[in-house]
Design an enzyme around this catalytic site. Structure first.
Site, short mmCIF file in Angstrom:
data_model
loop_
_atom_site.label_atom_id
_atom_site.label_comp_id
_atom_site.label_asym_id
_atom_site.label_seq_id
_atom_site.Cartn_x
_atom_site.Cartn_y
_atom_site.Cartn_z
N TYR A 1 -2.47 -0.43 9.89
CA TYR A 1 -2.65 -0.96 8.54
C TYR A 1 -1.35 -0.80 7.75
O TYR A 1 -0.85 -1.74 7.12
CB TYR A 1 -3.79 -0.24 7.83
N SER B 1 0.83 -1.20 0.00
CA SER B 1 0.00 0.00 0.00
C SER B 1 0.87 1.25 0.00
O SER B 1 1.97 1.25 0.55
CB SER B 1 -0.89 0.00 1.25
#
Length: 350
Positions: A167, A142
């Site tokens: 995350y 990501s």
């Protein structure tokens, strides 16, 4: 090729599975179909590929009604025993792991979901790949790994040791875990740092979906950091084209790597990282204006401070993608928004 694609009830995974199926690969899709958001959207994505969602049972492979080269299994990545059995039985050539607990903001309130899916689940994928002669493991990372980095555009050679959400930390952890397996067990791995993916069938917790829903319902929209945000919005078709090229391009070791090279994202291991982004950041207020223009309504805006875990700007350096894979995402933002709003109206019968 025979390819396992995890996360195929998800946004990116559903599009990737279709592309691989349609080009002739044999694909098995895997997803746990959790209720992080509306499962009807997940079922809708599966139906596009011919999966009868009334027949879904845990750990049971279902044949697509539409494509003879596509099957689906509902399975948790944390379920090591059944995952190992699947790998042994199906003898995949390659794996693309897109299954993960997504979302920066949700990680602030439910951190354990990220450890279970993104860390425990990923080590299970690595172990299964190691023991079953997988030729290439591509996996979702990501753009959030760039964290506090303010050097624009973000390059894969930048330091990513300062994440600001669990995350992001879990995705950085995936990259480190993958490198270890690439080095120790000669397992070729490629990490994909996605930048703000949007388009039809997108996630309900993403900005485009939230803004479109609120504007159509004539409700106010929440605009964080008082609108002073830049995002490298990347259309789903561009993301999938990039992933496909990565799957086909198996990384090789660089025996000359020492840490002093001008190419610090290469390695002595068969390991690679790519940014997949539009390389063209858009002001959040311009993004909202494009949605308003497409819908034909002006939104009332709640101007709010930056949320914890968010970064003000993202901007992808995609030089490696261009030089090594001859590809650069290029879908204009107005085209992508038009396609999304059209899908949204049809899906919700508006």
């Amino acid at each position: 090729m025979k390819i396992l694609v995890t996360g195929t009830a998800g946004f990116i995974g559903s599009f990737l599975a279709l592309k691989l199926i349609q080009r002739g690969d044999e694909v098995i899709g895997l997803d746990c179909i959790n209720d992080y958001y509306d499962v009807n959207i997940k079922y809708g994505r599966l139906k596009r590929a011919g999966i009868n969602t009334y027949n879904i049972e845990y750990n049971k492979i279902i044949q697509s009604d539409k494509y003879e080269n596509y099957r689906f299994i509902k399975l948790n990545l944390e379920d090591r025993e059944n995952l190992e059995s699947l790998f042994k039985a199906e003898k995949f050539d390659k794996v693309c792991n897109l299954a993960a607990q997504a979302g920066v903001r949700y990680s602030l309130v439910n951190p354990y979901a990220y450890i279970d899916s993104n860390i425990v689940g990923f080590i299970n994928i690595l172990e299964c790949s190691r023991h079953n002669d997988i030729k290439h493991l591509a996996y979702a990372s990501s753009s959030s790994v760039y964290g506090l980095n303010e050097s624009m555009p973000f390059s894969t050679s930048d330091n990513v040791d300062h994440p600001i959400s669990l995350y992001a930390a879990s995705k950085k952890g995936n990259e480190l875990m993958a490198h270890t397996y690439s080095y120790l067990f000669n397992l070729p791995t490629t990490g994909l740092r996605f930048f703000t993916v949007y388009g039809p069938w997108g996630r309900p917790d993403m900005a485009l979906f939230l803004f479109t829903k609120a504007i159509l319902e004539e409700r106010a929209i929440d605009v964080f950091n008082y609108g002073e945000m830049l995002r490298d919005f990347t259309y789903i078709d561009d993301i999938v084209e990039g992933i496909t090229r990565v799957i086909d391009n198996i990384p090789t070791p660089n025996p000359n790597w020492s840490g002093k090279n001008p190419d610090p994202h290469s390695s002595k291991a068969p390991y690679k990282i790519y940014n997949i982004g539009n390389n063209n950041p858009v002001r959040l207020m311009d993004f909202i204006s494009a949605i308003e223009e497409e819908i034909g309504k002006v939104a009332t805006k709640n101007m709010l401070p930056l949320q914890a875990g968010d970064v003000p700007s993202t901007y992808a350096n995609v030089d490696d993608l261009i030089e090594e894979l001859d590809y650069k995402p290029n879908t204009p933002i107005k085209v992508g928004i038009k396609n999304f709003v059209s899908w949204y109206r049809e899906f919700y019968n508006i």
